[in-house]
Design a protein around this motif. Structure first.
Motif, short mmCIF file in Angstrom:
data_model
loop_
_atom_site.label_atom_id
_atom_site.label_comp_id
_atom_site.label_asym_id
_atom_site.label_seq_id
_atom_site.Cartn_x
_atom_site.Cartn_y
_atom_site.Cartn_z
N PRO A 88 45.49 47.23 56.19
CA PRO A 88 45.44 47.90 55.29
C PRO A 88 45.18 46.52 53.83
O PRO A 88 45.58 45.63 53.64
N PRO A 89 44.22 47.75 53.13
CA PRO A 89 43.64 46.76 51.33
C PRO A 89 45.07 46.33 50.79
O PRO A 89 46.22 47.06 50.89
N SER A 90 44.70 45.23 49.64
CA SER A 90 46.11 44.91 48.72
C SER A 90 45.65 46.53 47.97
O SER A 90 44.80 46.83 47.43
N CYS A 132 45.82 49.53 46.08
CA CYS A 132 45.30 50.68 46.42
C CYS A 132 45.14 51.29 47.68
O CYS A 132 43.56 49.89 48.24
N PRO A 133 45.22 51.45 48.88
CA PRO A 133 44.47 51.92 49.89
C PRO A 133 43.54 52.45 49.97
O PRO A 133 42.76 51.66 50.57
N PHE A 134 43.00 53.04 49.63
CA PHE A 134 41.42 53.70 49.37
C PHE A 134 40.75 53.15 48.54
O PHE A 134 39.61 53.86 48.53
N ARG A 135 40.89 51.74 47.42
CA ARG A 135 40.40 51.32 47.09
C ARG A 135 38.85 51.24 47.52
O ARG A 135 37.89 50.97 47.23
N THR A 136 38.55 50.74 48.72
CA THR A 136 37.48 50.63 49.46
C THR A 136 36.67 51.48 50.06
O THR A 136 35.27 50.99 50.18
N ARG A 137 37.29 52.54 49.31
CA ARG A 137 36.11 53.65 50.07
C ARG A 137 35.79 55.21 48.57
O ARG A 137 35.55 55.78 48.62
N CYS A 138 36.62 54.47 47.78
CA CYS A 138 37.19 55.42 46.52
C CYS A 138 35.26 55.08 45.74
O CYS A 138 35.50 53.91 45.07
N PRO A 139 34.76 56.43 45.39
CA PRO A 139 33.91 56.49 44.57
C PRO A 139 34.28 56.09 42.41
O PRO A 139 33.60 55.88 42.32
N LEU A 140 35.41 56.93 42.66
CA LEU A 140 35.36 56.54 41.22
C LEU A 140 35.82 54.59 41.19
O LEU A 140 35.74 54.46 39.63
N ALA A 141 36.54 53.92 41.75
CA ALA A 141 36.76 52.67 41.86
C ALA A 141 35.28 51.90 41.80
O ALA A 141 34.68 50.61 40.71
N ARG A 142 34.03 52.47 42.62
CA ARG A 142 32.87 51.91 42.23
C ARG A 142 32.16 51.51 41.07
O ARG A 142 31.55 51.06 41.04
N LYS A 164 34.02 52.36 38.03
CA LYS A 164 34.09 51.63 36.79
C LYS A 164 34.22 49.85 37.91
O LYS A 164 34.69 49.48 36.44
N GLY A 165 33.91 49.85 38.59
CA GLY A 165 33.55 48.64 38.88
C GLY A 165 34.51 47.75 39.06
O GLY A 165 35.87 46.63 39.00
N THR A 166 36.31 48.03 39.39
CA THR A 166 37.64 48.33 39.66
C THR A 166 37.86 47.79 40.93
O THR A 166 39.46 48.20 41.36
N GLN A 167 37.40 47.94 42.14
CA GLN A 167 37.76 47.63 43.33
C GLN A 167 37.93 46.93 43.71
O GLN A 167 39.40 46.36 44.54
N ASP A 168 37.96 45.57 42.98
CA ASP A 168 38.39 44.04 43.15
C ASP A 168 39.48 43.57 42.28
O ASP A 168 39.49 42.46 41.76
N GLY A 169 39.30 44.68 41.25
CA GLY A 169 40.10 44.66 40.14
C GLY A 169 41.10 44.79 40.04
O GLY A 169 42.24 44.33 40.84
N ILE A 170 41.63 45.56 38.39
CA ILE A 170 43.24 46.78 39.50
C ILE A 170 43.49 47.20 40.33
O ILE A 170 44.36 47.40 40.93
#
Length: 341
Positions: free
Chosen positions: A296-298, A300-310, A312-318
């Motif tokens: 699983p991703p490090s 948040c487990p949903f970050r790789t598909r999350c439109p909100l993280a994308r 805000k540009g935080t998929q590889d950040g927080i």
């Protein structure tokens, strides 16, 4: 982890919850090679906290493979959890041996998803429903037969069906037999593992109404596992949304459907068909595939598909660095595991 060491999570009632789950994990080892060495683990359930109050129905929803059924079976100890604690009526049952667990099993029952495979074809309906009574010491055949007939009538089946076999019934009738089996021991908690997913739509409504009526009549507590969010909204008091073995959001059913906070919950709700063609629902389509629970991703487990993280540009950040806790937000009793919910 001890029950005293964990922070309590508010349930729907101010009384002590019937069931309290803390930090439950279930990892399945993956073995390879001639010597069958363990090369890793499938993290089916990865740290779940839940409280279930007496008399409530907690809906458990999510995509296939998110760990809903595994969580339910771990709570009942049909499969042994890897870590965490399970308290039932204030008693820690996580490490109880088979002998001490037996009387508690009468109070914790399950309705299986498959109404065909869950019934022994070589046993009559009466023997299937009464098997639990016999296992738990009711040797009086006359008394046992009376309870069986009464239970069959409660679930909408004729008493004379006790002498028939599962292959003689339709799918809906078989599921009623499964419900009767779970009900025979007068349990306090029933885990319904997708009990209507294998049934026709018209039969689904009948079985759902039956479960609602039985809950009122017998004061039952349900954990209702399902894919269909419309079904869950009908029967549940609270809803927990799971993704990759973790709870992403938890709230009262009405509050969750009116005001979803987690991006994953919003995407699931947007997929519910809208019956009014003049008011189509704005669909949130997720990109990418569901990650493997083996790796699983490090964060948040949903970050790789999350439109909100994308956005805000935080998929590889927080979102990648820190796993968001399931925390209460502005509305009391509404929890979400998202840095930006």
């Amino acid at each position: 982890m001890t029950a005293e060491a964990v922070k309590p999570l508010p349930a729907a009632s101010s009384d002590q919850p019937l069931l309290r789950v803390r930090g439950i994990k279930k990892y399945f080892p993956v073995r390879r090679g001639f010597l069958q060495r363990v090369i890793g683990y499938v993290k089916a359930v990865d740290g779940v906290d839940l409280d279930v109050a007496r008399g409530e129905t907690l809906g458990l929803v999510g995509e296939s493979g998110c760990g809903k059924s595994t969580l339910g079976r771990s709570i009942l100890r049909l499969i042994e959890p890897t870590a965490g604690t399970i308290e039932f009526e204030g008693r820690n049952i996580t490490k109880l041996n088979r002998r001490h667990m037996k009387p508690i099993r009468a109070d914790m029952q399950i309705i299986f998803q498959d109404p065909v495979g869950s019934l022994n074809p070589r046993m009559s309906v009466g023997d299937i429903v009464g098997e639990g009574l016999l296992v738990h010491g009711m040797k009086d055949r006359v008394k046992r037969q009376k309870i069986i007939r009464d239970i069959l009538q409660k679930v909408g089946l004729r008493q004379e069906y006790a002498n028939r076999y599962p292959h003689e019934f339709s799918g809906g009738q078989r599921q009623r037999i499964g419900i009767a089996r779970a009900l025979a021991l007068s349990p306090k908690l029933i885990i319904a593992d997708e009990p209507v997913s294998a049934l026709d739509v018209s039969i689904q409504s009948q079985v759902l109404n039956l479960l609602v009526d039985l809950r009122k009549e017998f004061g039952l507590t349900y954990i209702f596992v399902a894919h269909n969010l419309a079904v869950v909204s009908y029967i549940s008091d609270r809803v927990a949304v799971m993704y990759l073995g973790q709870v992403m959001e938890l709230a009262d059913a009405e509050e969750l459907y009116r005001n979803p906070l987690h991006p994953y919950t919003k995407s699931l709700l947007s997929a519910i068909p809208q019956p009014d063609p003049d008011h189509p629902r704005n669909r949130t389509v997720l990109t990418g595939d569901v990650p493997s629970p083996f790796n699983p991703p490090s964060g948040c487990p949903f970050r790789t598909r999350c439109p909100l993280a994308r956005e805000k540009g935080t998929q590889d950040g927080i979102c990648a660095e820190e796993r968001p806790p399931l925390a209460e937000k502005k509305t009391a009793g509404h929890f979400a595991a998202c840095h930006f919910a």
